[in-house]
Structures are given as C-alpha cells and as structure tokens.
Design an enzyme around this catalytic site. Sequence first.
Site, mmCIF file in Angstrom:
data_model
loop_
_atom_site.group_PDB
_atom_site.id
_atom_site.type_symbol
_atom_site.label_atom_id
_atom_site.label_comp_id
_atom_site.label_asym_id
_atom_site.label_seq_id
_atom_site.Cartn_x
_atom_site.Cartn_y
_atom_site.Cartn_z
ATOM 1 N N LYS A 152 0.825 -1.212 0.000
ATOM 2 C CA LYS A 152 0.000 0.000 0.000
ATOM 3 C C LYS A 152 0.867 1.273 0.000
ATOM 4 O O LYS A 152 2.082 1.218 0.246
ATOM 5 C CB LYS A 152 -0.936 -0.042 1.215
ATOM 6 C CG LYS A 152 -1.980 -1.179 1.145
ATOM 7 C CD LYS A 152 -2.949 -1.122 2.328
ATOM 8 C CE LYS A 152 -4.009 -2.217 2.232
ATOM 9 N NZ LYS A 152 -4.986 -2.149 3.357
ATOM 10 N N ASN A 156 -2.016 0.448 6.698
ATOM 11 C CA ASN A 156 -1.551 -0.834 7.246
ATOM 12 C C ASN A 156 -0.711 -1.666 6.280
ATOM 13 O O ASN A 156 -0.697 -2.888 6.351
ATOM 14 C CB ASN A 156 -2.718 -1.615 7.855
ATOM 15 C CG ASN A 156 -3.766 -1.994 6.844
ATOM 16 O OD1 ASN A 156 -3.636 -1.676 5.671
ATOM 17 N ND2 ASN A 156 -4.797 -2.686 7.288
HETATM 18 P P1 RTP Z 1 -7.076 -5.804 3.284
HETATM 19 O O1 RTP Z 1 -8.385 -6.177 2.612
HETATM 20 O O2 RTP Z 1 -6.607 -4.428 2.919
HETATM 21 O O3 RTP Z 1 -6.034 -6.864 3.072
HETATM 22 O O4 RTP Z 1 -7.287 -5.769 4.867
HETATM 23 P P2 RTP Z 1 -8.012 -6.840 5.769
HETATM 24 O O5 RTP Z 1 -8.540 -7.973 4.924
HETATM 25 O O6 RTP Z 1 -7.086 -7.195 6.870
HETATM 26 O O7 RTP Z 1 -9.209 -5.987 6.348
HETATM 27 P P3 RTP Z 1 -10.661 -5.704 5.707
HETATM 28 O O8 RTP Z 1 -11.679 -6.032 6.737
HETATM 29 O O9 RTP Z 1 -10.782 -6.343 4.363
HETATM 30 O O10 RTP Z 1 -10.642 -4.125 5.538
HETATM 31 C C1 RTP Z 1 -10.028 -3.496 4.430
HETATM 32 C C2 RTP Z 1 -9.234 -2.312 4.921
HETATM 33 O O11 RTP Z 1 -10.129 -1.337 5.470
HETATM 34 C C3 RTP Z 1 -9.533 -0.723 6.582
HETATM 35 N N1 RTP Z 1 -10.357 -0.929 7.772
HETATM 36 N N2 RTP Z 1 -10.574 0.006 8.629
HETATM 37 N N3 RTP Z 1 -11.488 1.475 10.884
HETATM 38 C C4 RTP Z 1 -11.824 0.207 10.750
HETATM 39 O O12 RTP Z 1 -12.520 -0.366 11.564
HETATM 40 C C5 RTP Z 1 -11.354 -0.521 9.588
HETATM 41 N N4 RTP Z 1 -11.608 -1.776 9.313
HETATM 42 C C6 RTP Z 1 -10.968 -2.035 8.149
HETATM 43 C C7 RTP Z 1 -8.175 -1.325 6.808
HETATM 44 O O13 RTP Z 1 -7.202 -0.455 6.260
HETATM 45 C C8 RTP Z 1 -8.257 -2.625 6.045
HETATM 46 O O14 RTP Z 1 -6.986 -3.014 5.583
#
Ligand code: RTP
Length: 141
Positions: free
Chosen positions: A11, A114
């Site tokens: 990112k 992140n």
């Molecule tokens: P990614 O898709 O980017 O690999 O991240 P992830 O699966 O670990 O998390 P996801 O639930 O898919 O969320 C996508 C991105 O949104 C942001 N996020 N912010 N403030 C919050 O509660 C929150 N939750 C998610 C994060 O940057 C996450 O990487």
Amino acid sequence: MALERTLSIIKPDAVKKNVIGEILARFEKAGLKIVGAKMKQLTREEAEGFYAVHKERPFFKALVEFMISGPVMIQVLEGEGAVLKNRDLMGATNPKEAAAGTIRADFADSIDANAVHGSDSAENAAIEIKFFFNDSDVVSH
Ligand code: RTP
Ligand code: MG
C-alpha cells in the site's frame, strides 16, 4: 495443501517508506513466488471497485482516499496454501493487534495505513487477480 495464487498489494504508506524490497523478501523467504508484479497509481474508480465489498462500511471513504494517496505495488504470489500463508505473514488488520514479526507489526502505522493487502480466500484471490492482471501478465517459474 494446494498450489494457490493470491493477490498482494504493497500500500502507499509502505511504498513511501521504501520497504518494497523488504516486504517482497518476506514473501520469498516464506516460499511464495512472485509470478506477477506492477507499480500503479490507482484511480479513485479502481480503488472503489477493488474494495466494493466494503462500500457500505464507515471506513470506506478513508480507505479509498488512502489507497489513492500514492503509488502501490501489486503482485500475484504463488505457493502452497498461498492465501493463508500471505495472511499469516501480513498479520492482523490493526497493527496494534498484529503478531510480532509480521509485516503489519513491523511496517504499518495504523489500521488505515496498514502496509499491505492480501486476498482473504482463494475465491476472492481469483477475482482480485483478474481485476488487475491479464492472464498473459502472470507467469510460472
Ligand atoms: P485488506 O483487505 O486491505 O487486506 O485488509 P483486511 O482484509 O485485513 O481488512 P478488511 O476487513 O478487508 O478491511 C479493508 C481495509 O479497510 C480498513 N479498515 N478500517 N477502521 C476500521 O474499523 C477498519 N476496518 C478495516 C483497513 O485499512 C483494512 O486493511
Ligand atoms: Mg480484506
């Protein structure tokens, strides 16, 4: 375990920190091969489309703004159990909760900035790879 492919995005925060190589080295050391790769400045439409599953979530606007705040490096990783292996290397979404030694623990600043994206299932990996790569731009080696 099955040979899989997964989509990884370094990112904008991690690109700005100049740690692309350090992150790619972790994938390679864990036995994942980089079989597709490109640098890209995402458009707003691309970022919104890529994260469309989150469009009703409160963090969607901030997520899109962040993903277009600078260039990203997008890769296709291949290996045994690649989807889960990459998620393990990445660590938890919130770096404060990410296990020691994971990419997010070492390089991420916040839940918004992140460092990396990784597909969360083999099914989504196939969709996400198609979103960014033509078949002819992914190799085997
Ligand atoms: P990614 O898709 O980017 O690999 O991240 P992830 O699966 O670990 O998390 P996801 O639930 O898919 O969320 C996508 C991105 O949104 C942001 N996020 N912010 N403030 C919050 O509660 C929150 N939750 C998610 C994060 O940057 C996450 O990487
Ligand atoms: Mg996700």
